[in-house]
Design a protein around this motif. Structure first.
Motif, mmCIF file in Angstrom:
data_model
loop_
_atom_site.group_PDB
_atom_site.id
_atom_site.type_symbol
_atom_site.label_atom_id
_atom_site.label_comp_id
_atom_site.label_asym_id
_atom_site.label_seq_id
_atom_site.Cartn_x
_atom_site.Cartn_y
_atom_site.Cartn_z
ATOM 1 N N ALA A 74 0.829 -1.214 0.000
ATOM 2 C CA ALA A 74 0.000 0.000 0.000
ATOM 3 C C ALA A 74 0.860 1.260 0.000
ATOM 4 N N ARG A 75 1.939 1.264 0.778
ATOM 5 C CA ARG A 75 2.820 2.431 0.796
ATOM 6 C C ARG A 75 3.551 2.584 -0.526
ATOM 7 N N ALA A 76 3.978 1.465 -1.107
ATOM 8 C CA ALA A 76 4.643 1.540 -2.403
ATOM 9 C C ALA A 76 3.687 2.054 -3.474
ATOM 10 N N GLN A 77 2.420 1.640 -3.404
ATOM 11 C CA GLN A 77 1.448 2.116 -4.383
ATOM 12 C C GLN A 77 1.183 3.599 -4.221
ATOM 13 N N GLN A 78 1.119 4.049 -2.982
ATOM 14 C CA GLN A 78 0.906 5.481 -2.752
ATOM 15 C C GLN A 78 2.116 6.285 -3.232
ATOM 16 N N ASP A 79 3.327 5.773 -3.020
ATOM 17 C CA ASP A 79 4.523 6.432 -3.549
ATOM 18 C C ASP A 79 4.480 6.475 -5.076
ATOM 19 N N ALA A 80 4.011 5.382 -5.694
ATOM 20 C CA ALA A 80 3.922 5.344 -7.153
ATOM 21 C C ALA A 80 2.910 6.368 -7.660
ATOM 22 N N VAL A 81 1.820 6.550 -6.935
ATOM 23 C CA VAL A 81 0.831 7.565 -7.328
ATOM 24 C C VAL A 81 1.439 8.955 -7.238
ATOM 25 N N TRP A 82 2.195 9.207 -6.174
ATOM 26 C CA TRP A 82 2.855 10.515 -6.049
ATOM 27 C C TRP A 82 3.892 10.704 -7.148
ATOM 28 N N ASP A 83 4.626 9.629 -7.495
ATOM 29 C CA ASP A 83 5.594 9.716 -8.593
ATOM 30 C C ASP A 83 4.879 9.975 -9.916
ATOM 31 N N ARG A 84 3.729 9.331 -10.100
ATOM 32 C CA ARG A 84 2.959 9.546 -11.324
ATOM 33 C C ARG A 84 2.487 10.994 -11.427
ATOM 34 N N THR A 85 2.036 11.548 -10.319
ATOM 35 C CA THR A 85 1.606 12.947 -10.324
ATOM 36 C C THR A 85 2.768 13.871 -10.642
ATOM 37 N N PHE A 143 4.208 23.108 -26.892
ATOM 38 C CA PHE A 143 3.182 22.279 -27.534
ATOM 39 C C PHE A 143 1.838 22.482 -26.840
ATOM 40 N N PRO A 144 1.248 23.695 -26.896
ATOM 41 C CA PRO A 144 -0.036 23.939 -26.210
ATOM 42 C C PRO A 144 -1.182 23.129 -26.784
ATOM 43 N N ALA A 145 -1.088 22.709 -28.041
ATOM 44 C CA ALA A 145 -2.163 21.926 -28.636
ATOM 45 C C ALA A 145 -2.330 20.583 -27.936
ATOM 46 N N ALA A 146 -1.220 20.006 -27.456
ATOM 47 C CA ALA A 146 -1.300 18.725 -26.744
ATOM 48 C C ALA A 146 -2.044 18.887 -25.431
ATOM 49 N N LEU A 147 -1.816 19.992 -24.735
ATOM 50 C CA LEU A 147 -2.524 20.235 -23.481
ATOM 51 C C LEU A 147 -4.018 20.411 -23.723
ATOM 52 N N GLU A 148 -4.359 21.060 -24.846
ATOM 53 C CA GLU A 148 -5.779 21.229 -25.179
ATOM 54 C C GLU A 148 -6.398 19.900 -25.588
ATOM 55 N N ALA A 149 -5.643 19.076 -26.284
ATOM 56 C CA ALA A 149 -6.180 17.804 -26.776
ATOM 57 C C ALA A 149 -6.407 16.810 -25.650
ATOM 58 N N PHE A 150 -5.538 16.848 -24.645
ATOM 59 C CA PHE A 150 -5.623 15.868 -23.560
ATOM 60 C C PHE A 150 -5.965 16.554 -22.245
ATOM 61 N N SER A 151 -7.060 17.275 -22.262
ATOM 62 C CA SER A 151 -7.537 17.970 -21.070
ATOM 63 C C SER A 151 -8.707 17.250 -20.425
ATOM 64 N N THR A 152 -8.826 15.953 -20.676
ATOM 65 C CA THR A 152 -9.911 15.161 -20.095
ATOM 66 C C THR A 152 -9.599 14.822 -18.643
ATOM 67 N N ARG A 153 -10.412 13.943 -18.064
ATOM 68 C CA ARG A 153 -10.257 13.622 -16.635
ATOM 69 C C ARG A 153 -8.900 12.999 -16.343
ATOM 70 N N ASP A 154 -8.485 12.036 -17.148
ATOM 71 C CA ASP A 154 -7.194 11.386 -16.913
ATOM 72 C C ASP A 154 -6.025 12.230 -17.391
ATOM 73 N N LEU A 177 -2.896 13.724 -19.093
ATOM 74 C CA LEU A 177 -1.737 13.140 -19.757
ATOM 75 C C LEU A 177 -1.499 11.699 -19.352
ATOM 76 N N CYS A 178 -2.160 11.233 -18.312
ATOM 77 C CA CYS A 178 -2.032 9.828 -17.908
ATOM 78 C C CYS A 178 -2.925 8.913 -18.737
ATOM 79 N N ASP A 179 -3.774 9.494 -19.565
ATOM 80 C CA ASP A 179 -4.614 8.689 -20.451
ATOM 81 C C ASP A 179 -3.717 7.899 -21.406
ATOM 82 N N PRO A 180 -3.978 6.593 -21.593
ATOM 83 C CA PRO A 180 -3.152 5.810 -22.520
ATOM 84 C C PRO A 180 -3.093 6.405 -23.925
ATOM 85 N N ALA A 181 -4.193 7.008 -24.376
ATOM 86 C CA ALA A 181 -4.202 7.623 -25.699
ATOM 87 C C ALA A 181 -3.218 8.781 -25.770
ATOM 88 N N ALA A 182 -3.137 9.573 -24.713
ATOM 89 C CA ALA A 182 -2.200 10.692 -24.688
ATOM 90 C C ALA A 182 -0.756 10.201 -24.758
#
Length: 412
Positions: free
Chosen positions: A136-147, A161-172, A174-179
């Protein structure tokens, strides 16, 4: 004769000191951080009366590591002393403020001799609970690293590249797999403008997208062809190479967080306390694993709910001096438990009518959002301590019991 042991921990060696009930030094040694060193410590303790029925307590400035794990496995009381607290005790033994490893070991031993009741020994958690804590602690550290990785990538894209920020402004975001897939294929604005609809559609399918592919393709195709400010060509190409590196780091962080979350949930669901913990509104398997990781399953660790609330930082601190009295939020706390506490309280607002009513009452009383959430977390911790102690699941009617209106006829 009572004997107390203090160990000054280091990375490759440890200084050991044994004192009696009068504070006299009985023995001292320096051991290495390996199996022979552990055996030397065990032999030293045995030579001074250590037995399985009456083990010599040990004070050390850390709660982790192989040495601590082996000492806990012997069943002896192990006290993890905060280094800042140990430094204050050192001034009682050396007013000249001198410091040495041997002196620190003696100070730790004397802490147990004089103030053992003021310190808490490491809990006797089960093996499964300790494994859940690691995951659980390792997962929480991984979440902080991901952020952190996502914030770095977002800041970098903002520079060219402001267009990328506009394109991937959904809930996920830049962590979205598509992004991640599209940025790896087209890390610069020039490359993104050259992507055809067929290529975008293929990249979305590669990222695992199954629905709304045509709509998303048109949206991305339009955004990437809009006019934006650009860097110089060579600078843009160099920044695109940096983007590829940042995308790889973010992808690894996302994968690590997901894998560790699955492992933590699988281990947590095998624990006997899992059913009780997840019966609370706002607590799922992952957040429940984080809670269990910090409170453990040693029920003797907290004699009442006050200790648990203080550990989580939910209980306030009162500072009184003369006529001055101040009640403020607790700053010294278990940061991991406090972090999951705010998530728990926020999720409980929609999952529990009683929790929502309690939060609204605190807001009407003048509390800010954070203070009201902390008060709700404090209430839920008290309920959790009770349920774990008596081995029962959460009951909304009991947790938020509303007083009945007085009967007018009976009052008359």
């Amino acid at each position: 004769m009572y004997v107390y042991c203090g160990i000054d921990w280091a990375s490759d060696h440890h200084d050991v000191a044994l004192v009696d009930q009068d504070g006299a030094l009985l023995a001292k040694a320096r051991i290495h951080d390996d199996s022979p060193g552990l055996q030397q410590l065990i032999d030293l303790l045995a030579a001074h009366g250590d037995t399985g029925e009456d083990p010599i307590p040990v004070a050390i400035e850390t709660s982790r590591g192989l040495l601590v794990a082996c000492l806990r496995a012997t069943g002896r009381p192990v006290y993890a002393i905060n280094p800042m607290a140990a430094a204050r005790y050192r001034d009682r033994h050396a007013v000249s403020r001198r410091k040495s490893d041997h002196l620190d070991a003696m100070v730790l031993a004397n802490i147990l001799r004089t103030d053992a009741a003021a310190h808490r020994q490491l809990p006797r958690d089960s093996e499964l609970a300790q494994a859940i804590a690691v995951l659980a602690r390792a997962q929480q550290d991984a979440v902080w690293d991901r952020t952190q990785a996502g914030n770095k990538l977002r800041s970098h894209l903002h520079e060219y590249f402001p267009a990328a920020l506009e394109a991937f402004s959904t809930r996920d975001g830049l962590c979205d797999p598509a992004a991640l897939v599209i940025l790896a294929a087209a890390p610069t604005p020039w490359q993104a403008t050259k992507l055809t609809r067929a290529q975008l559609r293929a990249l979305l399918k590669k990222a695992g997208r199954q629905r709304g592919i045509d709509t998303e393709t048109e949206r991305l195709h339009k955004i990437f062809r809009q006019s934006h400010m650009r860097q110089l060509p060579l600078v843009e190409d160099a920044m695109g190479r940096q983007t590829i590196t940042l995308v790889r780091k973010l992808e690894i962080a996302c994968t690590s967080a997901d894998d560790l979350a699955q492992a933590a949930v699988e281990s947590f669901e095998q624990h006997p306390d899992a059913q009780i913990i997840t019966s609370f509104p706002g607590l799922g398997s992952l957040t429940g694993a984080r809670v269990l990781a910090e409170i453990g399953d040693d029920r003797s660790r907290f004699t009442d709910a006050k200790g648990l609330k203080a550990l989580a930082g939910a209980a306030p601190v009162t500072r009184a001096s003369g006529k001055s009295v101040a009640v403020m939020a607790r700053r010294v706390k278990n940061q991991r438990l406090a972090a999951v506490g705010y998530v728990w309280a926020f999720a409980a607002l929609t999952a529990s009518p009683g929790a929502r009513a309690h939060y609204d009452r605190r807001r009407e009383a003048g509390d800010r959002h954070t203070a009201a959430q902390r008060n709700l977390f404090n209430r839920m911790l008290g309920c959790l301590h009770h349920c774990l102690t008596v081995r029962t699941v959460y009951d909304e009617a009991i947790a938020f019991l509303t007083p009945k209106a007085p009967n007018v006829a009976e009052a008359a």
